[in-house]
Design a protein around this motif. Sequence first.
Motif, PDB file in Angstrom:
ATOM      1  N   ALA A   9       0.847  -1.184   0.000  1.00 32.19           N
ATOM      2  CA  ALA A   9       0.000   0.000   0.000  1.00 32.19           C
ATOM      3  C   ALA A   9       0.884   1.235   0.000  1.00 32.19           C
ATOM      4  O   ALA A   9       2.024   1.191   0.451  1.00 32.19           O
ATOM      5  CB  ALA A   9      -0.883   0.009   1.248  1.00 32.19           C
ATOM      6  N   LEU A  10       0.388   2.324  -0.514  1.00 33.68           N
ATOM      7  CA  LEU A  10       1.137   3.575  -0.514  1.00 33.68           C
ATOM      8  C   LEU A  10       0.589   4.473   0.584  1.00 33.68           C
ATOM      9  O   LEU A  10      -0.618   4.666   0.692  1.00 33.68           O
ATOM     10  CB  LEU A  10       1.009   4.278  -1.864  1.00 33.68           C
ATOM     11  N   HIS A  11       1.474   4.993   1.387  1.00 30.84           N
ATOM     12  CA  HIS A  11       1.108   5.911   2.455  1.00 30.84           C
ATOM     13  C   HIS A  11       2.113   7.045   2.417  1.00 30.84           C
ATOM     14  O   HIS A  11       3.280   6.834   2.132  1.00 30.84           O
ATOM     15  CB  HIS A  11       1.202   5.246   3.839  1.00 30.84           C
ATOM     16  N   ALA A  12       1.700   8.239   2.731  1.00 30.64           N
ATOM     17  CA  ALA A  12       2.628   9.355   2.816  1.00 30.64           C
ATOM     18  C   ALA A  12       2.555   9.930   4.222  1.00 30.64           C
ATOM     19  O   ALA A  12       1.473  10.203   4.729  1.00 30.64           O
ATOM     20  CB  ALA A  12       2.289  10.425   1.794  1.00 30.64           C
ATOM     21  N   THR A  13       3.689  10.042   4.870  1.00 26.04           N
ATOM     22  CA  THR A  13       3.768  10.690   6.170  1.00 26.04           C
ATOM     23  C   THR A  13       4.919  11.665   6.086  1.00 26.04           C
ATOM     24  O   THR A  13       5.763  11.569   5.194  1.00 26.04           O
ATOM     25  CB  THR A  13       4.036   9.680   7.305  1.00 26.04           C
ATOM     26  N   PRO A  14       5.002  12.597   7.014  1.00 24.80           N
ATOM     27  CA  PRO A  14       6.110  13.540   6.975  1.00 24.80           C
ATOM     28  C   PRO A  14       7.475  12.857   7.020  1.00 24.80           C
ATOM     29  O   PRO A  14       8.437  13.376   6.505  1.00 24.80           O
ATOM     30  CB  PRO A  14       5.886  14.405   8.226  1.00 24.80           C
ATOM     31  N   ALA A  15       7.568  11.672   7.649  1.00 23.57           N
ATOM     32  CA  ALA A  15       8.853  10.991   7.792  1.00 23.57           C
ATOM     33  C   ALA A  15       9.245  10.188   6.556  1.00 23.57           C
ATOM     34  O   ALA A  15      10.336   9.677   6.484  1.00 23.57           O
ATOM     35  CB  ALA A  15       8.799  10.057   9.005  1.00 23.57           C
ATOM     36  N   VAL A  16       8.343  10.084   5.584  1.00 26.99           N
ATOM     37  CA  VAL A  16       8.577   9.235   4.425  1.00 26.99           C
ATOM     38  C   VAL A  16       8.337  10.051   3.165  1.00 26.99           C
ATOM     39  O   VAL A  16       7.435  10.880   3.109  1.00 26.99           O
ATOM     40  CB  VAL A  16       7.612   8.022   4.442  1.00 26.99           C
ATOM     41  N   ALA A  17       9.129   9.785   2.136  1.00 27.30           N
ATOM     42  CA  ALA A  17       8.935  10.466   0.863  1.00 27.30           C
ATOM     43  C   ALA A  17       7.555  10.130   0.308  1.00 27.30           C
ATOM     44  O   ALA A  17       7.093   9.001   0.410  1.00 27.30           O
ATOM     45  CB  ALA A  17      10.019  10.035  -0.117  1.00 27.30           C
ATOM     46  N   ALA A  18       6.904  11.115  -0.270  1.00 32.75           N
ATOM     47  CA  ALA A  18       5.575  10.907  -0.850  1.00 32.75           C
ATOM     48  C   ALA A  18       5.640   9.803  -1.896  1.00 32.75           C
ATOM     49  O   ALA A  18       6.525   9.783  -2.736  1.00 32.75           O
ATOM     50  CB  ALA A  18       5.071  12.198  -1.468  1.00 32.75           C
ATOM     51  N   GLY A  19       4.701   8.878  -1.808  1.00 29.94           N
ATOM     52  CA  GLY A  19       4.632   7.799  -2.783  1.00 29.94           C
ATOM     53  C   GLY A  19       5.577   6.648  -2.526  1.00 29.94           C
ATOM     54  O   GLY A  19       5.602   5.702  -3.298  1.00 29.94           O
ATOM     55  N   GLU A  20       6.350   6.696  -1.436  1.00 31.70           N
ATOM     56  CA  GLU A  20       7.248   5.580  -1.145  1.00 31.70           C
ATOM     57  C   GLU A  20       6.422   4.342  -0.823  1.00 31.70           C
ATOM     58  O   GLU A  20       5.484   4.408  -0.030  1.00 31.70           O
ATOM     59  CB  GLU A  20       8.166   5.911   0.034  1.00 31.70           C
ATOM     60  N   PRO A  21       6.744   3.199  -1.427  1.00 34.07           N
ATOM     61  CA  PRO A  21       5.974   1.979  -1.136  1.00 34.07           C
ATOM     62  C   PRO A  21       6.106   1.577   0.328  1.00 34.07           C
ATOM     63  O   PRO A  21       7.206   1.526   0.870  1.00 34.07           O
ATOM     64  CB  PRO A  21       6.602   0.920  -2.034  1.00 34.07           C
ATOM     65  N   MET A  22       4.952   1.302   0.930  1.00 39.14           N
ATOM     66  CA  MET A  22       4.903   0.895   2.327  1.00 39.14           C
ATOM     67  C   MET A  22       4.234  -0.476   2.411  1.00 39.14           C
ATOM     68  O   MET A  22       3.346  -0.794   1.626  1.00 39.14           O
ATOM     69  CB  MET A  22       4.087   1.890   3.146  1.00 39.14           C
ATOM     70  N   LEU A  23       4.669  -1.274   3.360  1.00 38.95           N
ATOM     71  CA  LEU A  23       4.034  -2.552   3.653  1.00 38.95           C
ATOM     72  C   LEU A  23       3.422  -2.454   5.034  1.00 38.95           C
ATOM     73  O   LEU A  23       3.922  -1.732   5.900  1.00 38.95           O
ATOM     74  CB  LEU A  23       5.071  -3.677   3.624  1.00 38.95           C
ATOM     75  N   GLU A  24       2.338  -3.166   5.225  1.00 45.15           N
ATOM     76  CA  GLU A  24       1.722  -3.230   6.544  1.00 45.15           C
ATOM     77  C   GLU A  24       2.129  -4.546   7.179  1.00 45.15           C
ATOM     78  O   GLU A  24       2.022  -5.601   6.561  1.00 45.15           O
ATOM     79  CB  GLU A  24       0.205  -3.104   6.429  1.00 45.15           C
ATOM     80  N   PHE A  25       2.625  -4.477   8.412  1.00 41.74           N
ATOM     81  CA  PHE A  25       3.132  -5.637   9.124  1.00 41.74           C
ATOM     82  C   PHE A  25       2.353  -5.784  10.415  1.00 41.74           C
ATOM     83  O   PHE A  25       2.296  -4.861  11.217  1.00 41.74           O
ATOM     84  CB  PHE A  25       4.627  -5.443   9.420  1.00 41.74           C
ATOM     85  N   LYS A  26       1.766  -6.952  10.620  1.00 44.61           N
ATOM     86  CA  LYS A  26       0.968  -7.193  11.821  1.00 44.61           C
ATOM     87  C   LYS A  26       1.854  -7.772  12.921  1.00 44.61           C
ATOM     88  O   LYS A  26       2.500  -8.797  12.750  1.00 44.61           O
ATOM     89  CB  LYS A  26      -0.178  -8.151  11.508  1.00 44.61           C
ATOM     90  N   VAL A  27       1.866  -7.113  14.057  1.00 41.35           N
ATOM     91  CA  VAL A  27       2.667  -7.511  15.209  1.00 41.35           C
ATOM     92  C   VAL A  27       2.067  -8.761  15.845  1.00 41.35           C
ATOM     93  O   VAL A  27       0.849  -8.876  15.967  1.00 41.35           O
ATOM     94  CB  VAL A  27       2.722  -6.357  16.245  1.00 41.35           C
ATOM     95  N   VAL A  28       2.940  -9.701  16.223  1.00 43.31           N
ATOM     96  CA  VAL A  28       2.503 -10.896  16.940  1.00 43.31           C
ATOM     97  C   VAL A  28       3.109 -10.883  18.344  1.00 43.31           C
ATOM     98  O   VAL A  28       3.996 -10.083  18.649  1.00 43.31           O
ATOM     99  CB  VAL A  28       2.890 -12.209  16.197  1.00 43.31           C
TER     100      VAL A  28
END
Length: 154
Positions: A9-28
């Motif tokens: 998924a693509l997410h943009a936050t101030p700490a990450v470049a706009a459009g940088e590919p992000m993965l979602e990781f579920k904590v166990v």
Amino acid sequence: MLAAVLPLALHATPAVAAGEPMLEFKVVKRDTLSSLSRSVLVSPNAWREVARINRLRNPNVIRPGQVLRIPARLMRTVPVPATLVAVTGDVKVGDRPAEPNTPLVEGEMLQTGPNASAVIELADRSRVQMPPSSLAALAASRRVGARAVNAPPN
């Protein structure tokens, strides 16, 4: 056990470049940011960036079920073979005849003759059919977020 890595998924936050590919990781259970740095991230200090991106008040506290957004570039990858599941006619892997259930690794060439075809099953169970008179290489077949073999168990 490693939590499933969810779709890209693509997410943009101030700490990450706009459009940088992000993965979602579920904590166990028993995951910590530092253990994730040793087991699924590319470096021991990557947890700092993950904490900043996820705006964690206390980076020492993550909870089972929590979903962390992690830049794809920070996730460890490991090669996983694809499988040649069907062969019809003259099909070769490299310079040897191909047979069903043959594993294919990154960089291997697959060639079908004029009256031949093949079906490759990728690690995610999707399939690719190679038509007659084709030449292809398995450029990449990787699992993202794989725990390191030498990482301590959680």
